[in-house]
Design an enzyme around this catalytic site. Structure first.
Site, PDB file in Angstrom:
ATOM      1  N   TRP A  90       0.881  -1.092   0.048  1.00  0.00           N
ATOM      2  CA  TRP A  90       0.086   0.020  -0.127  1.00  0.00           C
ATOM      3  C   TRP A  90       0.633   1.203   0.096  1.00  0.00           C
ATOM      4  O   TRP A  90       0.403   2.290  -0.376  1.00  0.00           O
ATOM      5  CB  TRP A  90      -0.970   0.189   1.184  1.00  0.00           C
ATOM      6  CG  TRP A  90      -0.324   0.294   2.559  1.00  0.00           C
ATOM      7  CD1 TRP A  90       0.515  -0.618   3.203  1.00  0.00           C
ATOM      8  CD2 TRP A  90      -0.582   1.426   3.308  1.00  0.00           C
ATOM      9  NE1 TRP A  90       0.986   0.166   4.424  1.00  0.00           N
ATOM     10  CE2 TRP A  90       0.259   1.117   4.515  1.00  0.00           C
ATOM     11  CE3 TRP A  90      -1.114   2.500   3.370  1.00  0.00           C
ATOM     12  CZ2 TRP A  90       0.431   2.005   5.417  1.00  0.00           C
ATOM     13  CZ3 TRP A  90      -1.114   3.560   4.224  1.00  0.00           C
ATOM     14  CH2 TRP A  90      -0.453   3.273   5.543  1.00  0.00           C
ATOM     15  N   ASP A  91       2.159   0.974   0.260  1.00  0.00           N
ATOM     16  CA  ASP A  91       3.007   2.271   0.115  1.00  0.00           C
ATOM     17  C   ASP A  91       3.069   2.938  -1.169  1.00  0.00           C
ATOM     18  O   ASP A  91       3.229   4.408  -1.080  1.00  0.00           O
ATOM     19  CB  ASP A  91       4.437   1.685   0.256  1.00  0.00           C
ATOM     20  CG  ASP A  91       4.781   0.924   1.476  1.00  0.00           C
ATOM     21  OD1 ASP A  91       3.876   0.095   1.810  1.00  0.00           O
ATOM     22  OD2 ASP A  91       5.792   0.697   1.849  1.00  0.00           O
TER      23      ASP A  91
ATOM     24  N   GLU B 108       1.745  -1.603  13.166  1.00  0.00           N
ATOM     25  CA  GLU B 108       1.987  -2.913  13.158  1.00  0.00           C
ATOM     26  C   GLU B 108       2.105  -3.381  14.672  1.00  0.00           C
ATOM     27  O   GLU B 108       2.463  -4.735  14.800  1.00  0.00           O
ATOM     28  CB  GLU B 108       2.760  -3.395  11.950  1.00  0.00           C
ATOM     29  CG  GLU B 108       2.149  -3.340  10.911  1.00  0.00           C
ATOM     30  CD  GLU B 108       2.940  -3.708   9.593  1.00  0.00           C
ATOM     31  OE1 GLU B 108       2.378  -3.797   8.494  1.00  0.00           O
ATOM     32  OE2 GLU B 108       4.127  -3.619   9.841  1.00  0.00           O
TER      33      GLU B 108
ATOM     34  N   LYS C 185       4.619   1.994  16.184  1.00  0.00           N
ATOM     35  CA  LYS C 185       5.748   1.700  15.096  1.00  0.00           C
ATOM     36  C   LYS C 185       5.416   2.934  14.282  1.00  0.00           C
ATOM     37  O   LYS C 185       6.386   3.393  13.754  1.00  0.00           O
ATOM     38  CB  LYS C 185       5.284   0.301  14.378  1.00  0.00           C
ATOM     39  CG  LYS C 185       6.346   0.179  13.338  1.00  0.00           C
ATOM     40  CD  LYS C 185       5.883  -0.998  12.720  1.00  0.00           C
ATOM     41  CE  LYS C 185       7.201  -1.314  11.452  1.00  0.00           C
ATOM     42  NZ  LYS C 185       6.741  -2.785  10.792  1.00  0.00           N
ATOM     43  N   GLN C 186       4.320   3.247  13.850  1.00  0.00           N
ATOM     44  CA  GLN C 186       4.273   4.547  12.770  1.00  0.00           C
ATOM     45  C   GLN C 186       2.757   5.050  13.053  1.00  0.00           C
ATOM     46  O   GLN C 186       1.778   4.443  13.987  1.00  0.00           O
ATOM     47  CB  GLN C 186       4.419   3.789  11.344  1.00  0.00           C
ATOM     48  CG  GLN C 186       3.060   3.030  10.835  1.00  0.00           C
ATOM     49  CD  GLN C 186       3.278   2.661   9.524  1.00  0.00           C
ATOM     50  OE1 GLN C 186       3.874   1.454   9.314  1.00  0.00           O
ATOM     51  NE2 GLN C 186       2.494   3.113   8.543  1.00  0.00           N
TER      52      GLN C 186
END
Length: 769
Positions: free
Chosen positions: A357-358, A488, A601-602
């Site tokens: 999906w990046d 994640e 994580k993000q």
């Protein structure tokens, strides 16, 4: 974090050979041209630690998924772009001793990636075991003019001896992928041939049956004169070479020019691959190395004219952004809708080189603004072409009626990820593809894409969301159970705020798209609805009900959206309180400990606030940013850029700059101790966004371009270009003013720092800061 790359505006420079850093450097100094790429392995043999890597776009293998317990619906394979032939190899023996930097004493080692002109240069002095000392200089590139080819200039000077020298330029298809199961090799030998001055090897992939022919030609110049070749011809399975013997005297220089072509059955009749390969190497060897290198420089000049970002007064920041742009252009050119962008590009094996999906969330904005609109359109057509596979993926999980679940990882549209929590839970990727259609249409103005392709994709995705939610009697709301968001470090949670929000938004946008296409493209409207057997009243009624009653976890006391149900049950603490030895936590903590922690994580909630900033007030964005950012470890490469953009919007200049530098130099400084696996190619587009959307304040509202730039205090000025609806603008920001130059013929009306501004064709506007 490592800090051994020398700061320079146009070059990536490493001085001194440190074997422990070799894999990191192999990633950083990688080359590519959109059609093929390679890690910065040495031409001469090297017995030290190395990840050999040469890759051809679109050539992959479905490696068997390895799991402890098979689950229904689990992908049968994990697709990976294969390590292809080693075409750069030139074995050297001097007086019977192999030139091998793992065995020689190395001095004056220098490696330079010239980003301005697109080539890699390396030089060193090596003292062999018998005391013979050689000075070597090599230059190579993957041509972006002749994009199936590469060229090498390799010079050897005898410093303190006279002795026999043996040279072996070769093509080797007997290669491995480091991450292969059971050390399996993926290439079948077909044929090989060696003739005087030339060689080729032809091989096919197992299962997928891609056929590739790699061919080479070469010449050797000794003291300014071309040697007459009388070579020993070597042919063995998957390998072909020439061995040339000569004598080199003290002070003399011998130079090998090697030309290679990698020709794939993806692009040519497999029965004519040898013929095409030989024609290609004849063409480029006739041009000669100097002319090829000149063409390469001119082609890169054109690319930099389109997309360069100039930063004054901060060499580290300047080097970082150019490195990111350079790697993006090396990875994807947009000319082939069958191709996409892997998270590591052509720089390593991790993530298999597959599509994530990046691309939609991070890469599309870069290509929309720096290239012709067909480049970004091809990225979306790639997903349209995989729509039927997305429907099949959903069917495997029990969804019906044309519901589409796009894969988390894919080569051909099939899901092929090998981790349960990613494959089945990280379904937010579906929303990113819907958002990309919206983002493309509003930026380019190409609303016709909705009618031709986009609406059909949106219907499939919305059908999935409508079936994936379920009604909670307890909450009297629609909920989404058992998901993983972009963060994640949280698996199998209920009601991930970002996933719920993007699902609801997708259905809203699909309803808007239906209305638009019906009014403006009625024939396409009828065609699509008939093709997908759309029940207008029933399906839109369900979507509207879900939109009205979707549950979004929220804490009234803190006035923040919660990442998921139960997030506040965690022990909340900032990252600053972690012991330095714990970082990165994904390399030092157990997975159990990570999942129970509050650490992120993000961006997750913040990812949604970035995508849909018009839906939220500045105060809402600020509260959520200040709540979540201190708990974010940024161990995803996709995290810092979103934080930089939001911090810029909130006027948090110091945080915005910190996050920009982290994303810009993520690989150059190896922030997360993982660059050896390959560069974080897809997140590099996020670096570009941090400048243009963050510091430059670029947004699109109501079809109109808005710019609200500011100058970071560490910079003296900066400039960038954007292509907005085929109008190219150059934006210069200094301490005193903002100047916008319209390089196109047509006028453009935009909003500059909140003011309506008309910039005439070939005109410019200045505004005091």
């Amino acid at each position: 974090m490592k800090d051994y790359i020398i700061h320079d505006e146009w070059n990536i420079i490493e001085e001194g050979f440190v074997p422990e850093l070799n894999r990191v450097s192999e990633s950083i100094f990688s080359l590519g041209n959109g059609r093929m790429g390679q890690r910065a392995n040495f031409e001469e043999q090297y017995s030290g630690d190395s990840l050999q890597g040469n890759y051809i776009a679109g050539v992959y293998y479905p490696d068997k998924t390895r799991v402890g317990w098979w689950k229904n619906g689990y992908p049968e394979y994990f697709a990976k772009v294969l390590n292809a032939s080693n075409w750069i190899g030139i074995n050297i023996w001097i007086d019977g001793i192999a030139l091998d930097l793992a065995k020689a004493k190395v001095s004056d080692f220098k490696r330079v990636l010239n980003m301005k002109e697109g080539y890699l240069e390396r030089s060193f002095t090596a003292t062999l075991e018998n005391g013979n000392q050689v000075e070597v200089k090599s230059t190579r590139f993957c041509s972006i003019v002749d994009d199936q080819t590469g060229a090498i200039e390799y010079s050897i000077k005898a410093k303190n001896f006279s002795a026999p020298i043996k040279i072996e330029p070769f093509i080797d298809f007997d290669v491995v992928n480091e991450d292969s199961n059971y050390d399996e090799k993926f290439w079948n030998a077909l044929d090989q041939s060696a003739s005087n001055g030339r060689a080729w090897v032809k091989a096919s992939t197992k299962k997928t049956n891609f056929v590739v022919c790699s061919a080479m030609s070469y010449s050797i110049i000794h003291q300014g004169k071309e040697l007459t070749l009388n070579s020993e011809l070597v042919e063995k399975e998957k390998y072909a070479s020439n061995i040339i013997e000569s004598v080199i005297k003290e002070g003399e220089t011998l130079t090998v020019y090697k030309y290679a072509a990698n020709i794939s059955s993806q692009n040519h009749d497999e029965n004519k691959l040898v013929e095409v390969a030989e024609d290609e190497i004849s063409k480029i060897s006739t041009k000669g190395f100097a002319n090829l290198k000149k063409e390469q420089a001119e082609a890169w000049k054109s690319k930099w004219t389109e997309a360069d970002i100039v930063i004054k007064g901060d060499v580290a920041a300047q080097q970082g952004i150019r490195f990111n742009i350079f790697q993006l252009y090396q990875t994807y050119t947009g000319e082939d809708p069958r191709l996409n962008i892997g998270p590591k590009g052509f720089t390593g094996e991790k993530y298999g080189g597959s599509t994530y999906w990046d691309t939609e969330a991070y890469c599309l904005p870069f290509y929309m603004s720096t290239a012709d609109s067909h480049v970004a359109r091809n990225l979306l057509v790639y997903r349209y072409n995989h729509l039927q596979k997305a429907i099949e993926n959903a069917e495997k999980l029990g969804f019906t009626n044309g519901a589409a679940l796009y894969p988390m990882v894919t080569m051909n549209g099939e899901e092929c990820h090998n981790e349960w929590e990613i494959t089945f839970e990280e379904i937010h990727r579906n929303g990113a593809i819907a958002y990309a259609i919206y983002d493309y249409a509003r930026y380019t103005g190409d609303q016709a894409y909705l009618a031709e392709y986009g609406l059909e994709v949106l219907i499939g995705i919305s059908r999935f969301w409508a079936q994936r939610v379920n009604w909670s009697e307890a909450k009297q709301k629609y909920v989404m159970l058992g998901v993983t968001g972009p963060n994640e470090y949280e698996n199998n949670v209920n009601n991930n705020w970002y996933t719920n929000y993007i699902a609801s938004w997708t259905m809203k946008y699909t309803l808007d798209a239906l209305d638009y296409v019906k009014v403006n493209h009625s024939s396409d409207y009828d065609r699509v609805l008939n093709k997908v057997n759309f029940d207008l009243d029933s399906e839109t009624g369900k979507w509207n009900d879900v939109i009205d009653k979707m549950y979004f976890p929220y804490d009234e006391e803190k006035e923040v959206y919660l990442q998921q149900d139960g997030f506040l049950d965690k022990v909340l603490m900032p990252v600053d309180e972690l012991d330095g030895e714990d970082r990165p936590i994904n390399q030092n903590w157990s997975w159990d400990r990570i999942l129970r922690s509050c650490f992120i994580k993000q961006a997750d909630v913040l990812q949604g606030l970035y995508f849909f900033e018009d839906d939220f007030s500045i105060d809402e964005i600020k509260r959520n940013f200040e709540f979540y950012e201190p708990m974010t470890v940024h161990e995803s490469s996709l995290s810092p850029c979103v934080h930089s953009i939001l911090a810029s919007k909130l006027g948090m200049e110091e945080k915005a700059y910190e996050m920009y530098l982290r994303t810009a130099r993520l690989d150059l400084d190896d922030y997360n101790n993982d660059t050896e696996d390959g560069c974080h190619t897809t997140s590099m587009a996020g670096t570009w966004m941090a400048v243009i959307k963050g510091f430059g304040g670029m947004v699109i509202k109501d079809g109109k371009l808005h710019l609200n730039p500011f100058l970071p205090s560490k910079w003296e000025g900066y400039s960038f270009k954007i292509n907005f609806r085929d109008i190219v603008l150059k934006v210069d920001i200094t301490k005193d003013n903002v100047e916008i130059t319209n390089e196109s013929e047509n006028d453009l009306s935009l909003i500059l720092k909140g003011e309506d501004t008309l910039i005439s064709g070939k005109g410019k506007k200045e505004l005091a800061t």
